[in-house]
Enzyme design. Structure first.
Site, PDB file in Angstrom:
ATOM      1  CG  ASP A  27      -2.100   0.887   1.210  1.00  8.19           C
ATOM      2  OD1 ASP A  27      -2.209   1.568  -0.009  1.00  8.19           O
ATOM      3  OD2 ASP A  27      -2.710   1.226   1.993  1.00  8.19           O
ATOM      4  CG  ASN A  75      -7.301  -2.544  -5.976  1.00  9.53           C
ATOM      5  OD1 ASN A  75      -6.392  -3.434  -5.545  1.00  9.53           O
ATOM      6  ND2 ASN A  75      -7.768  -1.470  -5.177  1.00  9.53           N
TER       7      ASN A  75
HETATM    8  C1  FPP Z   1      -1.915   0.352  -3.330  1.00 11.37           C
HETATM    9  O1  FPP Z   1      -1.300   1.526  -3.533  1.00 11.37           O
HETATM   10  C2  FPP Z   1      -1.401  -0.585  -4.476  1.00 11.37           C
HETATM   11  C3  FPP Z   1      -2.047  -1.143  -5.366  1.00 11.37           C
HETATM   12  C4  FPP Z   1      -3.413  -0.898  -5.452  1.00 11.37           C
HETATM   13  C5  FPP Z   1      -1.585  -2.179  -6.181  1.00 11.37           C
HETATM   14  C6  FPP Z   1      -0.364  -2.715  -6.160  1.00 11.37           C
HETATM   15  C7  FPP Z   1       0.267  -3.000  -7.448  1.00 11.37           C
HETATM   16  C8  FPP Z   1       1.748  -2.824  -7.532  1.00 11.37           C
HETATM   17  C9  FPP Z   1       2.916  -2.737  -6.411  1.00 11.37           C
HETATM   18  C10 FPP Z   1       2.124  -3.085  -8.841  1.00 11.37           C
HETATM   19  C11 FPP Z   1       2.258  -4.245  -9.863  1.00 11.37           C
HETATM   20  C12 FPP Z   1       2.216  -5.537  -9.074  1.00 11.37           C
HETATM   21  C13 FPP Z   1       2.766  -6.533  -9.564  1.00 11.37           C
HETATM   22  C14 FPP Z   1       2.827  -7.885  -8.709  1.00 11.37           C
HETATM   23  C15 FPP Z   1       3.679  -6.447 -10.682  1.00 11.37           C
HETATM   24  P1  FPP Z   1      -2.466   2.816  -3.478  1.00 11.37           P
HETATM   25  O2  FPP Z   1      -2.747   2.810  -4.973  1.00 11.37           O
HETATM   26  O3  FPP Z   1      -3.725   2.127  -2.941  1.00 11.37           O
HETATM   27  O4  FPP Z   1      -1.627   3.900  -2.601  1.00 11.37           O
HETATM   28  P2  FPP Z   1      -2.444   5.110  -2.052  1.00 11.37           P
HETATM   29  O5  FPP Z   1      -3.107   4.360  -0.764  1.00 11.37           O
HETATM   30  O6  FPP Z   1      -1.183   5.919  -1.327  1.00 11.37           O
HETATM   31  O7  FPP Z   1      -3.265   5.672  -2.886  1.00 11.37           O
END
Ligand code: FPP
Length: 248
Positions: A27, A75
């Site tokens: 996250d 998501n």
């Molecule tokens: C949360 O950050 C992260 C995600 C929803 C996606 C996780 C994906 C990756 C790390 C990249 C791709 C994965 C692989 C396995 C190649 P957020 O967007 O919710 O962050 P925020 O809470 O700060 O807005």
């Protein structure tokens, strides 16, 4: 102890045990990007690089299973361009990294509602799972379009169908049977669940499997997660006292 709850590695010499299974809620990509005045996509891109760090850290620590929450069922409700960005990154990851995972002896397994993913991603996943199926050094589980409540409902439906059709009896439903119907069947329960970015919740991740997990909430934003962060998390886990509900 139930089927999924297994003690961490045997500890005859008194050395501190390594967790068999570490699961991570990645996250903070968006916040990492906005702190730099960058688009969220830049945060996800750096997040995909941090995935490599986590895998290296897990291999070095001798962890047997690493589960990464890459895309939750919730998501899908993000703006379409962000969903597209994330799917694009996953495709890129699957096409570029599989050979490297295979060479490192890592087996890939994907959990989640595959029916919601595009046909090309599904084909890439099938190919990657097939290519790495005999690897034994570590299993990398990517949770994609995953939601634990969906998973539990699917398991309940599968078992109920078997009962209604007379193939199983109600009395035979126990924890082991229920686990066998979950998408994580055959995996040990996570010993340690890490969430980055300072948020302290499970967000529909491994609800059944987390019954006895240790939790570690880190302020680090996911794109800043490194091999060293992983090593420090393992060290923190090793200082915990796990009793699985029993008395010391
Ligand atoms: C949360 O950050 C992260 C995600 C929803 C996606 C996780 C994906 C990756 C790390 C990249 C791709 C994965 C692989 C396995 C190649 P957020 O967007 O919710 O962050 P925020 O809470 O700060 O807005």
């Amino acid at each position: 102890m139930t089927a999924g709850i297994q003690p961490v590695s045997e500890n005859p010499g008194g050395e501190v045990a390594t967790p068999r299974h570490v699961a991570i809620i990645m996250d903070g990509n968006g916040r990492w990007a906005s702190q730099r005045g960058l688009p969220r996509s830049a945060g996800h891109k750096r997040g995909a690089e941090a995935v490599r760090e986590a895998i290296t850290g897990a291999v070095k620590a001798g962890v047997g299973y690493l589960t990464l929450y890459a895309f939750s069922s919730e998501n899908w409700n993000r703006p379409a361009d962000e969903v597209m960005d994330l799917m694009g990154l996953l495709k890129l990851y699957l096409s570029r990294e599989i050979r490297s995972l295979d060479k490192q002896g890592i087996r890939l397994r994907v959990i989640g509602r595959r029916s919601r993913l595009s046909r090309d991603i599904n084909e890439m996943i099938d190919k990657a799972e097939e290519m790495t199926r005999d690897n034994r050094r570590m299993t990398l589980v990517i949770a994609l379009s995953y939601g634990s409540r969906d998973e539990i409902i699917d398991a309940a439906r599968a078992i109920a169908t078997a009962v209604v059709e007379g193939r199983e009896s109600i009395e035979a439903i126990d924890e082991a049977r229920f686990e066998s119907a979950l998408s994580t069947h055959g995996l040990p329960d996570p010993d340690l669940i890490i969430r980055t970015s300072g948020e302290q919740r499970l967000s529909n991740f491994l609800l059944w499997q987390a019954a006895y997990s240790e939790f570690l909430f880190l302020d680090t934003l996911w794109p800043d997660f490194t091999e060293e962060t992983f090593a420090a998390a393992i060290e923190e886990f090793q200082g915990r006292d796990r009793r699985f509900g029993a008395r010391p």
